[in-house]
Design a protein around this motif. Sequence first.
Motif, PDB file in Angstrom:
ATOM      1  N   ASP A   8       0.818  -1.212   0.000  1.00 51.47           N
ATOM      2  CA  ASP A   8       0.000   0.000   0.000  1.00 51.47           C
ATOM      3  C   ASP A   8       0.853   1.265   0.000  1.00 51.47           C
ATOM      4  N   LYS A   9       0.187   2.353  -0.327  1.00 52.33           N
ATOM      5  CA  LYS A   9       0.832   3.663  -0.464  1.00 52.33           C
ATOM      6  C   LYS A   9       1.539   4.085   0.820  1.00 52.33           C
ATOM      7  N   GLN A  10       0.912   3.868   1.965  1.00 51.47           N
ATOM      8  CA  GLN A  10       1.499   4.295   3.227  1.00 51.47           C
ATOM      9  C   GLN A  10       2.810   3.569   3.503  1.00 51.47           C
ATOM     10  N   PHE A  11       2.875   2.281   3.185  1.00 45.15           N
ATOM     11  CA  PHE A  11       4.116   1.537   3.369  1.00 45.15           C
ATOM     12  C   PHE A  11       5.229   2.125   2.513  1.00 45.15           C
ATOM     13  N   LYS A  12       4.899   2.468   1.271  1.00 43.52           N
ATOM     14  CA  LYS A  12       5.891   3.052   0.368  1.00 43.52           C
ATOM     15  C   LYS A  12       6.398   4.388   0.904  1.00 43.52           C
ATOM     16  N   LEU A  13       5.476   5.235   1.372  1.00 43.08           N
ATOM     17  CA  LEU A  13       5.875   6.522   1.942  1.00 43.08           C
ATOM     18  C   LEU A  13       6.753   6.314   3.181  1.00 43.08           C
ATOM     19  N   ALA A  15       8.612   3.704   3.790  1.00 34.42           N
ATOM     20  CA  ALA A  15       9.889   3.145   3.343  1.00 34.42           C
ATOM     21  C   ALA A  15      10.816   4.252   2.845  1.00 34.42           C
ATOM     22  N   VAL A  16      10.261   5.193   2.086  1.00 34.55           N
ATOM     23  CA  VAL A  16      11.064   6.322   1.595  1.00 34.55           C
ATOM     24  C   VAL A  16      11.552   7.154   2.782  1.00 34.55           C
ATOM     25  N   GLN A  17      10.684   7.388   3.750  1.00 31.41           N
ATOM     26  CA  GLN A  17      11.066   8.149   4.939  1.00 31.41           C
ATOM     27  C   GLN A  17      12.133   7.411   5.739  1.00 31.41           C
ATOM     28  N   TYR A  18      12.010   6.092   5.854  1.00 32.56           N
ATOM     29  CA  TYR A  18      13.001   5.275   6.562  1.00 32.56           C
ATOM     30  C   TYR A  18      14.366   5.423   5.897  1.00 32.56           C
ATOM     31  N   THR A  26      23.005   1.328   3.570  1.00 33.89           N
ATOM     32  CA  THR A  26      22.999   1.178   2.118  1.00 33.89           C
ATOM     33  C   THR A  26      21.587   0.793   1.684  1.00 33.89           C
ATOM     34  N   PHE A  27      21.320   0.904   0.381  1.00 34.87           N
ATOM     35  CA  PHE A  27      20.018   0.472  -0.125  1.00 34.87           C
ATOM     36  C   PHE A  27      19.805  -1.007   0.167  1.00 34.87           C
ATOM     37  N   GLU A  28      20.857  -1.805   0.075  1.00 39.55           N
ATOM     38  CA  GLU A  28      20.741  -3.233   0.340  1.00 39.55           C
ATOM     39  C   GLU A  28      20.335  -3.490   1.790  1.00 39.55           C
ATOM     40  N   GLN A  29      20.891  -2.724   2.726  1.00 36.46           N
ATOM     41  CA  GLN A  29      20.521  -2.883   4.130  1.00 36.46           C
ATOM     42  C   GLN A  29      19.067  -2.454   4.363  1.00 36.46           C
ATOM     43  N   VAL A  30      18.656  -1.380   3.728  1.00 35.17           N
ATOM     44  CA  VAL A  30      17.279  -0.901   3.853  1.00 35.17           C
ATOM     45  C   VAL A  30      16.314  -1.954   3.312  1.00 35.17           C
ATOM     46  N   THR A  31      16.618  -2.499   2.148  1.00 28.76           N
ATOM     47  CA  THR A  31      15.724  -3.496   1.552  1.00 28.76           C
ATOM     48  C   THR A  31      15.647  -4.761   2.402  1.00 28.76           C
ATOM     49  N   PHE A  48       9.032   9.538  -5.401  1.00 29.50           N
ATOM     50  CA  PHE A  48       8.800  10.533  -4.369  1.00 29.50           C
ATOM     51  C   PHE A  48       9.522  11.831  -4.696  1.00 29.50           C
ATOM     52  N   SER A  49      10.791  11.736  -5.107  1.00 29.04           N
ATOM     53  CA  SER A  49      11.548  12.958  -5.407  1.00 29.04           C
ATOM     54  C   SER A  49      11.011  13.638  -6.659  1.00 29.04           C
ATOM     55  N   ASP A  50      10.615  12.868  -7.679  1.00 29.40           N
ATOM     56  CA  ASP A  50      10.047  13.447  -8.897  1.00 29.40           C
ATOM     57  C   ASP A  50       8.723  14.140  -8.596  1.00 29.40           C
ATOM     58  N   SER A  51       7.896  13.515  -7.788  1.00 28.65           N
ATOM     59  CA  SER A  51       6.589  14.073  -7.448  1.00 28.65           C
ATOM     60  C   SER A  51       6.732  15.331  -6.609  1.00 28.65           C
ATOM     61  N   LYS A  52       7.690  15.326  -5.717  1.00 30.09           N
ATOM     62  CA  LYS A  52       7.915  16.473  -4.844  1.00 30.09           C
ATOM     63  C   LYS A  52       8.329  17.700  -5.660  1.00 30.09           C
TER      64      LYS A  52
END
Length: 79
Positions: A8-13, A15-18, A26-31, A48-52
């Motif tokens: 869902d959208k909230q999870f994605k938001l 995740a970006v905030q995290y 690193t991205f690998e650690q985040v994933t 997120f950055s493009d939309s912002k």
Amino acid sequence: MAGKKVIDKQFKLDAVQYRKDHPELTFEQVTKNLRVSNSSIHRWCKQFSDSKVKNKDVNRDLFRGSGNFSSDDEKNLPV
């Protein structure tokens, strides 16, 4: 057989905030921490950055999935 995982959208938001809150990771650690693919977190951060940059109301069209209408009026349009 397992179906496609729906995120869902909230999870994605979140995740970006995290990712933003933990620049030391690193991205690998985040994933690994979030249990999502590397390409997904990269795509969400880019969206997120493009939309912002495009509009101040970031959450309006961000991460819209298929079938998600931007307004209730669009739901009632004849096909």
